[in-house]
Every structure is written in structure tokens, then in C-alpha cells.
Scaffold this motif. Structure first.
Motif, PDB file in Angstrom:
ATOM      1  N   GLY A 167      -8.585 -13.272  38.958  1.00  0.00           N
ATOM      2  CA  GLY A 167      -8.968 -14.616  38.547  1.00  0.00           C
ATOM      3  C   GLY A 167      -9.189 -15.591  39.679  1.00  0.00           C
ATOM      4  N   LEU A 168      -9.540 -15.110  40.876  1.00  0.00           N
ATOM      5  CA  LEU A 168      -9.860 -16.033  41.965  1.00  0.00           C
ATOM      6  C   LEU A 168     -11.294 -16.519  41.796  1.00  0.00           C
ATOM      7  CD1 LEU A 168      -8.290 -14.207  45.039  1.00  0.00           C
ATOM      8  CD2 LEU A 168      -7.283 -15.959  43.590  1.00  0.00           C
ATOM      9  N   SER A 169     -11.559 -17.724  42.330  1.00  0.00           N
ATOM     10  CA  SER A 169     -12.895 -18.283  42.148  1.00  0.00           C
ATOM     11  C   SER A 169     -13.714 -18.140  43.430  1.00  0.00           C
ATOM     12  CB  SER A 169     -12.774 -19.745  41.753  1.00  0.00           C
ATOM     13  OG  SER A 169     -12.055 -20.411  42.755  1.00  0.00           O
ATOM     14  N   LEU A 183      -1.645 -16.603  41.274  1.00  0.00           N
ATOM     15  CA  LEU A 183      -0.645 -17.037  42.234  1.00  0.00           C
ATOM     16  C   LEU A 183      -0.291 -15.916  43.218  1.00  0.00           C
ATOM     17  CD1 LEU A 183       0.721 -19.811  42.268  1.00  0.00           C
ATOM     18  CD2 LEU A 183       2.728 -18.725  41.244  1.00  0.00           C
ATOM     19  N   ILE A 184      -0.192 -14.699  42.705  1.00  0.00           N
ATOM     20  CA  ILE A 184       0.254 -13.612  43.582  1.00  0.00           C
ATOM     21  C   ILE A 184      -0.913 -12.878  44.235  1.00  0.00           C
ATOM     22  CG2 ILE A 184       2.420 -13.235  42.336  1.00  0.00           C
ATOM     23  CD1 ILE A 184       0.996 -10.710  41.177  1.00  0.00           C
ATOM     24  N   VAL A 235     -14.169  -8.009  44.625  1.00  0.00           N
ATOM     25  CA  VAL A 235     -14.096  -7.382  43.307  1.00  0.00           C
ATOM     26  C   VAL A 235     -12.667  -7.463  42.772  1.00  0.00           C
ATOM     27  CG1 VAL A 235     -14.562  -5.264  42.041  1.00  0.00           C
ATOM     28  CG2 VAL A 235     -15.910  -5.819  44.064  1.00  0.00           C
ATOM     29  N   LEU A 236     -11.728  -7.156  43.669  1.00  0.00           N
ATOM     30  CA  LEU A 236     -10.327  -7.214  43.267  1.00  0.00           C
ATOM     31  C   LEU A 236      -9.897  -8.657  43.018  1.00  0.00           C
ATOM     32  CD1 LEU A 236      -9.028  -4.664  45.875  1.00  0.00           C
ATOM     33  CD2 LEU A 236      -9.397  -4.292  43.449  1.00  0.00           C
ATOM     34  N   GLY A 237     -10.423  -9.560  43.843  1.00  0.00           N
ATOM     35  CA  GLY A 237     -10.103 -10.971  43.663  1.00  0.00           C
ATOM     36  C   GLY A 237     -10.529 -11.473  42.293  1.00  0.00           C
ATOM     37  N   GLY A 242       2.097  -7.935  34.277  1.00  0.00           N
ATOM     38  CA  GLY A 242       1.614  -8.516  33.031  1.00  0.00           C
ATOM     39  C   GLY A 242       0.308  -9.235  33.250  1.00  0.00           C
ATOM     40  N   PRO A 243      -0.476  -9.393  32.200  1.00  0.00           N
ATOM     41  CA  PRO A 243      -1.847  -9.894  32.362  1.00  0.00           C
ATOM     42  C   PRO A 243      -1.980 -11.411  32.384  1.00  0.00           C
ATOM     43  CG  PRO A 243      -1.495  -9.180  30.110  1.00  0.00           C
ATOM     44  CD  PRO A 243      -0.182  -9.010  30.813  1.00  0.00           C
ATOM     45  N   GLU A 244      -0.932 -12.157  32.685  1.00  0.00           N
ATOM     46  CA  GLU A 244      -1.058 -13.616  32.688  1.00  0.00           C
ATOM     47  C   GLU A 244      -1.921 -14.092  33.853  1.00  0.00           C
ATOM     48  OE1 GLU A 244       2.590 -16.146  32.011  1.00  0.00           O
ATOM     49  OE2 GLU A 244       3.351 -14.111  31.724  1.00  0.00           O
ATOM     50  N   THR A 245      -3.006 -14.761  33.555  1.00  0.00           N
ATOM     51  CA  THR A 245      -3.963 -15.119  34.593  1.00  0.00           C
ATOM     52  C   THR A 245      -3.365 -16.045  35.653  1.00  0.00           C
ATOM     53  OG1 THR A 245      -5.487 -15.141  32.749  1.00  0.00           O
ATOM     54  CG2 THR A 245      -6.381 -15.748  34.898  1.00  0.00           C
TER      55      THR A 245
END
Lengths: 241, 219
Positions: B119-121, B47-48, B113-115, B39-42
Motif C-alpha cells: 500500500g505504498l504510494s 507502517l512496516i 511491485v512489493l511496495g 494480517g492484511p490491515e493496510t
């Protein structure tokens, strides 16, 4: 007496046959004795009730799982280094018993976990590393099973077992670290620092029984492996008949 | 000799670019599957993310191991390499280095790119790349042992995964642990140092074990 004589599968085969009852019968007696002490003599735990009694199977089998891996690697290494076929056969024979005990300790552990922790499985450091130990056994067994050339299978297994032994402390340490990082439901396996003497006695008796059982079963399997691999030799054909 | 091996393997890899690229695409696709499954929950994705990227990296580098010795084994080059007077240790090290340059390094460089998708900063992306750069050589080194042991066996690929994946666990824990620590703002030096220690350890021992395994497999 020349001990090297028994390094030859041909000579060891009858000796193993004679040794088996000497380990199998005491093992059965000690199992009965240990289970009696465990179930009837040892007091009921005031926190866990009677559910804790599964440790009399669980703890010895977990120990056996670990010891047998080291033993298996030792025999495999000896077999590789000195080209001793019997040692390599011994390693193959031990691997199945070791995997069985590791699996047993996981099953009994989760059965114990249900009444005490309320869940069959937690990602506790010990459970996780035992699971990985089972994976290492499975790797060894499946590698040996998929190589047709026995001498290559023995030595390839030896390399894998030695690499596994080097890795075991690293894996254990990393899992421990990972577990504390995640702050998992890490409940101590033995909550109290001391356990009652009858409990300890039962555990040690069953541990001894497990050892004797392992030796007996490994010898039985070793005899089968010997006959299987030496089937072209005349004596093995006689032994099978 | 060492340089020659590296250059040769890189040239061969260049000639079969498709294989190299498919490992990368595999990595990309596996990582992209997780948001679709979860699911698309940021917040959840963030977290994962470390675990997902690292597990995908594990699988991708495991798949690339098939190339390490198989072709040389089939055309007989490997046998010739075993006969050279140069230490086999260096041959193995050279081959592993070449494999890492074409699989591990691009994989690490692609990971930001995947990060971002997860939603990684900025800072965490950097840690992700560093941890992958430290961890993927270990994966290649440990994997080379498995690749050598399963050389020429039927069902080699599946068997390889059973042998190698349990041994990858410490790398997974330290690698994703470092990224995790950078997300939660805890000290990440510990896990990166441990990853480095595992790298040094496997640099010393793994080529030796691989050499032994190659000699066994080729006898």
C-alpha cells in the motif's frame, strides 16, 4: 632489560604466571571495597530508591565492554602488522572477556530497567548499540573458532576487528539518529547531572577492579592459548605436565 | 582489467541464471510472508513496509554473497587473479560491481511491485527504489569482506551472516529511514545523503579490506 624477550610466547608464559596474582588479588580486594562503598556508604537515590545501585556493576561493565573491543582490535592489528603471535593470542584472549562484560552490561541494564523504566528492554540508543557490540564480539569469536589454521584465524580476526572498529562510530551514530527519529522511550540513563561523591567513588573503584580482573583473566586465558598452540614444543609439554 | 572482470562475471552470472533468479525470488517470497504473518490491515502494512522490504533486501544480498568468490576459489581462478600484476583492489571492485548489477539492481527495480502490495504510494515507491539503489552496493561491498574472510570454511554461509549482518545495520537504518520519512512527509534528504556517504566510505575502504582478507584466506 630486553622487552622484546617477552614478545615470545615461550618467555611470556612464566612471566604471565607470575603476574596473575598481582592483578587477581588487588582485583578481589577492590571488588569487595567497591561493593561495600556502593551498597552501604553511597546514599539511597531519592527517585529510584535502592534499585539504582546496580549501576555500580552496570556502568563499569559497559565501559569495559567498549574499551576491550578497542584493545582487542589494537592487539589483533599489531599481531597482523608485525606478525607477532603473542599479540594475536592476546586479542583472542581478550575477546571472550569483552563479550562477557558486554553481555553483563546488557543483563544488568535490563534488570535495572525493570524497576526504573517498568520494562526489561527499551530500544534506547545505548542499549541497541551495546547489543550490536555484542554481535560484533560474537562475529569475531565465531570467525576465529571456525578457522583451523591458527595463523589464518589470527589475521582474519584482525581484518574483522579493524572493520568493526571503523564501523562502531557509524553504528553508534546511526542508532542514535534512528532512536530520535522513532521518538522511542529514551529516558536518560543518568537522570541527574551530578551524582553524589560516594557513588562516583564506588563506580571508579569497581571500574579499577574490573580492569584488574580483566588483566588477570586474560593472562590466564593467554597462558592456556599459548600451551594449546605450542603443544608441539617441548617446553609446553613440560608446562602442561 | 576492471572491465574484463565485470564482463566475465556478468557472463558467468548469465550462464547460471537460476542462482540469480533464486535470490530475487527469495526476496519476493520473504516480503510476501510478512502480510501472511501479520494480517492484511493496510495501515499496519504501510507502517512496516520500509523495514520489511529493507530487511528482506539485506537477507537476499547476504545470500547472494556466496557466489562472489566461491566458484573462482574452487576452480583456482581466484588464485590466478591474485597473482596478476593489476591491483587486487580493482579486481575486487569489478567483482562486486558485477554482483551488484545482477543482484542489487534487479532487487531495487522489483521493489515497487512489493511496495504496492504494502500500500505504498507513488512518491514513496520512488524513494524506495532510490534508497535501495544507493544501499545495495554498500551491502555488496561490506559483504565482500565477509565473503573473503569465510572463503572455504565449513559452515561458511551461517558464519557469513553472523559477521556481516551487524555491519549492515547502518545501511538498514538509513535506507528504511529514508522510506519512512517519505511516508510521514518528513525530510528524507538527510538519510539519503547519509546513505550516499556510507556508500562513498565503503567504496574506498571495503575493497581494500576484501583484498587483504583474500590474501589471508588464500595463503
Amino acid at each position: 632489560m630486553n622487552w622484546y624477550k617477552y614478545a615470545s610466547p615461550t618467555n611470556f608464559y612464566p612471566l604471565a604466571g607470575k603476574m596473575i596474582p598481582w592483578f587477581a588479588i588487588p582485583s578481589a580486594i577492590l571488588f569487595v571495597l567497591g561493593l561495600y562503598v556502593g551498597f552501604f556508604v553511597a546514599p539511597t537515590d531519592f527517585q529510584q530508591g535502592d534499585a539504582y545501585r546496580i549501576i555500580f556493576i552496570h556502568v563499569p561493565s559497559a565501559w569495559m565492554g567498549m574499551f576491550l573491543y578497542l584493545l582487542m582490535a589494537f592487539y589483533a592489528a599489531i599481531g597482523w602488522a608485525f606478525n607477532a603471535r603473542l599479540s594475536s593470542m592476546m586479542a583472542s584472549a581478550i575477546s571472550i572477556t569483552g563479550a562477557m562484560f558486554t553481555a553483563l552490561s546488557l543483563v544488568t541494564g535490563s534488570l535495572w530497567g525493570k524497576p526504573t523504566w517498568g520494562t526489561y528492554w527499551v530500544w534506547d540508543a545505548r542499549l541497541t548499540s551495546t547489543l550490536i557490540l555484542l554481535f560484533l564480539y560474537i562475529g569475531f569469536i565465531s570467525l576465529q573458532a571456525s578457522i583451523d589454521d591458527r595463523s589464518r584465524a589470527d589475521r582474519a580476526g584482525a581484518v574483522l576487528a579493524i572493520v568493526g572498529v571503523i564501523n562502531v562510530p557509524i553504528i553508534y551514530f546511526s542508532v542514535q539518529w534512528w532512536n530520535t527519529l522513532h521518538q522511542g522511550a529514551s529516558i536518560r540513563l543518568l537522570g541527574k547531572p551530578t551524582i553524589a561523591p560516594p557513588m562516583m567513588a564506588a563506580m571508579l573503584i569497581i571500574l579499577a577492579a574490573c580492569w584488574l580482573y580483566s588483566i588477570a583473566v586474560v593472562l590466564v586465558r593467554l597462558r592456556q592459548i599459548i600451551v594449546e598452540r605450542e603443544q608441539t614444543a617441548a617446553w609446553a609439554a613440560e608446562a602442561r605436565a | 582489467m576492471f572491465r574484463w572482470i565485470v564482463v566475465r562475471d556478468l557472463t558467468l552470472a548469465w550462464k547460471s541464471r537460476v542462482d540469480v533468479l533464486s535470490t530475487l525470488f527469495f526476496f519476493l517470497i520473504v516480503v510476501s510472508l510478512f502480510p501472511l504473518g501479520i494480517g492484511p490491515e493496510t495501515n499496519l502494512l504501510r507502517l512496516i513496509a520500509p523495514g520489511v522490504v529493507w530487511v528482506a533486501a539485506l537477507l537476499a544480498s547476504m545470500l547472494s554473497l556466496g557466489r562472489l568468490f566461491a566458484n573462482d576459489y574452487q576452480d583456482g581462478t581466484l588464485e590466478q587473479l591474485l597473482l596478476t600484476p593489476q591491483p587486487l583492489y580493482l579486481v575486487v571492485l569489478g567483482k562486486v560491481l558485477a554482483l551488484w548489477l545482477v543482484s542489487g539492481v534487479p532487487l531495487a527495480l522489483m521493489s515497487p511491485v512489493l511496495g504496492i502490495q504494502f500500500g505504498l504510494s507513488g512518491n514513496t515507491l520512488f524513494v524506495l527504489v532510490v534508497s535501495l539503489l544507493l544501499g545495495t552496493p554498500v551491502l555488496a561491498l561490506i559483504g565482500s569482506i565477509g565473503a573473503a574472510l569465510t572463503l572455504g570454511l565449513r559452515g561458511g554461509g551461517l558464519l557469513l551472516s553472523i559477521l556481516v549482518l551487524p555491519l549492515y545495520i547502518p545501511v538498514l537504518i538509513f535506507g528504511s529511514g529514508a522510506v519512512d520519512a517519505s511516508i510521514t512527509g518528513m525530510g528524507l534528504q538527510g538519510s539519503l545523503s547519509l546513505l550516499g556517504a556510507v556508500l562513498v566510505l565503503s567504496l574506498v575502504f571495503a575493497p581494500w579490506a576484501t583484498s587483504a582478507a583474500l590474501r589471508i584466506s588464500l595463503e
